[in-house]
Write a protein that holds these residues in place. Structure first.
Motif, PDB file in Angstrom:
ATOM      1  N   MET A 214      65.267 -28.300 -29.888  1.00 49.43           N
ATOM      2  CA  MET A 214      66.431 -28.841 -29.777  1.00 49.43           C
ATOM      3  C   MET A 214      66.909 -29.972 -30.389  1.00 49.43           C
ATOM      4  O   MET A 214      65.611 -31.004 -29.807  1.00 49.43           O
ATOM      5  N   ILE A 215      67.978 -30.836 -30.588  1.00 49.08           N
ATOM      6  CA  ILE A 215      67.981 -32.289 -31.085  1.00 49.08           C
ATOM      7  C   ILE A 215      68.376 -32.878 -29.906  1.00 49.08           C
ATOM      8  O   ILE A 215      69.574 -32.171 -29.472  1.00 49.08           O
ATOM      9  N   LYS A 216      67.924 -34.226 -29.970  1.00 51.68           N
ATOM     10  CA  LYS A 216      68.322 -35.196 -28.656  1.00 51.68           C
ATOM     11  C   LYS A 216      69.710 -36.356 -29.116  1.00 51.68           C
ATOM     12  O   LYS A 216      68.587 -36.682 -29.786  1.00 51.68           O
ATOM     13  N   ILE A 217      70.711 -36.781 -28.674  1.00 49.93           N
ATOM     14  CA  ILE A 217      70.750 -37.649 -28.829  1.00 49.93           C
ATOM     15  C   ILE A 217      70.936 -38.729 -28.268  1.00 49.93           C
ATOM     16  O   ILE A 217      71.501 -38.959 -27.249  1.00 49.93           O
ATOM     17  N   LEU A 218      70.308 -40.010 -28.259  1.00 46.43           N
ATOM     18  CA  LEU A 218      70.182 -41.224 -27.631  1.00 46.43           C
ATOM     19  C   LEU A 218      71.232 -42.378 -27.921  1.00 46.43           C
ATOM     20  O   LEU A 218      70.913 -42.657 -28.798  1.00 46.43           O
ATOM     21  N   ARG A 219      71.865 -43.177 -27.283  1.00 47.90           N
ATOM     22  CA  ARG A 219      72.540 -44.186 -27.205  1.00 47.90           C
ATOM     23  C   ARG A 219      71.614 -45.302 -26.864  1.00 47.90           C
ATOM     24  O   ARG A 219      70.657 -45.373 -26.075  1.00 47.90           O
ATOM     25  N   THR A 220      71.436 -45.292 -27.905  1.00 43.63           N
ATOM     26  CA  THR A 220      70.135 -47.237 -28.056  1.00 43.63           C
ATOM     27  C   THR A 220      71.632 -48.876 -28.358  1.00 43.63           C
ATOM     28  O   THR A 220      72.411 -48.374 -28.653  1.00 43.63           O
TER      29      THR A 220
END
Length: 153
Positions: free
Chosen positions: A1-7
């Protein structure tokens, strides 16, 4: 599963991905890379997205303010093992959502004409070719794009 993180640009996974991107571009484009590299400094970028698959960083992108109503998309990269899975589109979409949340009206970007895959990505995601802007105005190898954010949702 792809997880997107804002940073932000201090994220260590982002820094590693950018290092890989720069190595790839330097190898592929030689001396031209030196010209473009001067415009790709990432220190103190507040809006960075990193994509993860099974806790491994596989792609990234960033936006930074270009004008009061415009964000510039920068440092888009997907690791070679993760290409062809729609990761770049996921990253780009998250950057566009973020720009919209911050009340920006459009996103612009530049890529090299030799980056055929990148050009296809941007066209597929609704970006329109515009005259080269800013530092790219007289650069024959550059192609610039724009997308109005009011049309993304």
């Amino acid at each position: 599963m792809i997880k997107i993180l804002r940073t932000d640009s201090e994220n260590t996974d982002f820094v590693k991905l950018i290092k890989s991107l720069d190595e790839h571009l330097a190898e592929k484009h030689g001396d031209d890379h030196l010209f473009y590299d001067q415009f790709n400094k990432v220190d103190q970028i507040k809006h960075v997205v990193v994509a993860y698959e099974n806790d491994e960083a596989i792609g990234c992108g960033a936006i930074k303010q270009y004008a009061p109503d415009t964000m510039e998309v920068k440092r888009m990269y997907t690791s070679p093992v993760a290409r062809g899975k729609g990761i770049a589109t996921n990253i780009l979409t998250e950057l566009e959502i973020w720009a919209t949340e911050l009340a920006y009206e459009k996103c612009i970007l530049e890529t090299e004409k030799r980056q055929v895959g990148a050009i296809e990505l941007y066209k597929k995601n609704g970006y329109q070719i515009i005259p080269n802007y800013g530092q790219y105005a007289e650069i024959e190898n550059s192609v610039c794009f724009e997308k109005e954010m009011i049309h993304i949702f």
